[in-house]
Write an enzyme that holds these catalytic residues in place. Structure first.
Site, PDB file in Angstrom:
ATOM      1  N   TYR A   1       1.001  14.420 -12.428  1.00 31.38           N
ATOM      2  CA  TYR A   1       0.929  13.076 -11.832  1.00 31.38           C
ATOM      3  C   TYR A   1       1.798  12.071 -12.582  1.00 31.38           C
ATOM      4  O   TYR A   1       1.689  10.872 -12.378  1.00 31.38           O
ATOM      5  CB  TYR A   1      -0.539  12.619 -11.852  1.00 31.38           C
ATOM      6  CG  TYR A   1      -0.901  11.572 -10.821  1.00 31.38           C
ATOM      7  CD1 TYR A   1      -0.942  11.877  -9.466  1.00 31.38           C
ATOM      8  CD2 TYR A   1      -1.237  10.278 -11.212  1.00 31.38           C
ATOM      9  CE1 TYR A   1      -1.306  10.917  -8.521  1.00 31.38           C
ATOM     10  CE2 TYR A   1      -1.600   9.312 -10.280  1.00 31.38           C
ATOM     11  CZ  TYR A   1      -1.627   9.640  -8.939  1.00 31.38           C
ATOM     12  OH  TYR A   1      -1.997   8.690  -8.006  1.00 31.38           O
TER      13      TYR A   1
ATOM     14  N   ASN B   1       0.800  -1.218   0.000  1.00 33.71           N
ATOM     15  CA  ASN B   1       0.000   0.000   0.000  1.00 33.71           C
ATOM     16  C   ASN B   1       0.839   1.277   0.000  1.00 33.71           C
ATOM     17  O   ASN B   1       0.450   2.274  -0.613  1.00 33.71           O
ATOM     18  CB  ASN B   1      -0.922  -0.010   1.229  1.00 33.71           C
ATOM     19  CG  ASN B   1      -1.503   1.348   1.525  1.00 33.71           C
ATOM     20  OD1 ASN B   1      -2.407   1.822   0.833  1.00 33.71           O
ATOM     21  ND2 ASN B   1      -0.977   2.011   2.557  1.00 33.71           N
TER      22      ASN B   1
ATOM     23  N   LYS C   1       2.313   3.521 -11.141  1.00 35.64           N
ATOM     24  CA  LYS C   1       1.139   2.690 -10.875  1.00 35.64           C
ATOM     25  C   LYS C   1       0.809   1.803 -12.077  1.00 35.64           C
ATOM     26  O   LYS C   1       0.338   0.667 -11.914  1.00 35.64           O
ATOM     27  CB  LYS C   1      -0.055   3.569 -10.509  1.00 35.64           C
ATOM     28  CG  LYS C   1       0.090   4.288  -9.171  1.00 35.64           C
ATOM     29  CD  LYS C   1       0.268   3.325  -8.021  1.00 35.64           C
ATOM     30  CE  LYS C   1       0.227   4.031  -6.681  1.00 35.64           C
ATOM     31  NZ  LYS C   1       0.409   3.097  -5.540  1.00 35.64           N
TER      32      LYS C   1
END
Length: 266
Positions: free
Chosen positions: A164, A102, A171
């Site tokens: 981003y 996480n 990701k």
């Protein structure tokens, strides 16, 4: 006569399992920690910068659910600390059945404004650490008959968001890593999946200059009528750790209240 309470068997589905949650003391990680504990898992909570939050998370777990909980400090961007983290969890609990990758970080800049150090920092924490943790945890899971690894992604992996770049690319790589690990480890009883959240209401939003506008836009454009809460992510993660999800392998489960079905980036 009712049986003595000491003779009762804990029927919670993750009883006897040990879960490691990186970044498990706050935000989405904390919600995951509590959800897994509510299902009976003993939890190892990784933290780095804020020991007070880790102490509070551990205390909350013990008070609410009565399972074993310990905190482990480690900067997962450092490979030797990832190795030490896994080793310490195994030494303390004797096993590791669930790994939740996480913890994440990143530098919020446009692609043309990023520097190599920003790129390396983000990739090291968001991609290399989950790979290395999975690699190190896998033998211990196999020794106990299998396990579950869940990576936490975000919509920036498939959608372009302002400033981003480093996180979004990391990701996307994490979701690809999920598929490779899933195929490699499934025959050995380890299921690997990803949960990708929509815009989640956590303090991580404080890093965005247009936070209030993002929240208003997400709430208005989400068919479910509200933003995603950390607990929504946690419940999806927990499901992927249960036997009922045994045929879900190598998938990215999007938890966004339907937002991406109608979402526009402009």
């Amino acid at each position: 006569m009712s049986p003595d309470s000491s003779d009762k068997v804990d029927a919670r589905p993750l009883n006897g399992r040990v879960a490691l949650i990186t970044g498990g003391s706050r935000g989405i990680g904390r919600a995951i920690t509590l959800e897994l504990a509510s299902l009976g898992a003993d939890v190892a909570v990784n933290f780095f910068r804020n020991p007070k939050q880790a102490v509070e998370a551990i205390a909350s777990v013990k008070e609410r659910y009565g399972v074993r909980a310990e905190s482990f400090k480690a900067h997962i961007g450092e490979p030797d600390q990832v190795e030490e983290l896994i080793s310490n969890v195994i030494e303390s609990f004797g096993r590791l059945d669930i790994l939740i990758n996480n913890a994440a970080s990143g530098i919020q800049r446009a692609a043309t404004e990023l520097e190599p150090k920003h790129w390396d920092w983000t990739m090291g924490i968001n991609v290399r650490a989950p790979w290395l943790a999975a690699k190190l945890a896998a033998p211990h899971m196999i020794a106990k008959g299998g396990g579950s690894i869940v990576n936490i992604s975000s919509l920036g992996s498939t959608r372009v968001m302002a400033d981003y770049t480093s996180v979004g690319v990391s990701k996307a790589a994490l979701e690809s890593l999920t598929r490779y690990l899933a195929v490699e480890l499934a025959p050995q009883g380890i299921r690997v999946n990803t949960v990708s959240g929509g815009l989640v209401k956590t303090d991580a939003l404080d890093h965005f200059e247009d936070r209030e506008n993002m929240i208003a836009k997400a709430t208005q454009e989400t068919p479910a009528g509200r933003m995603v809460e950390p607990e929504d992510i946690a419940r999806a993660v927990a499901f992927l750790c249960l036997p009922e999800s045994q045929m879900i392998i190598g998938q990215t489960i999007v938890v966004d209240g339907g937002m991406t079905l109608t979402w526009r980036t402009t």
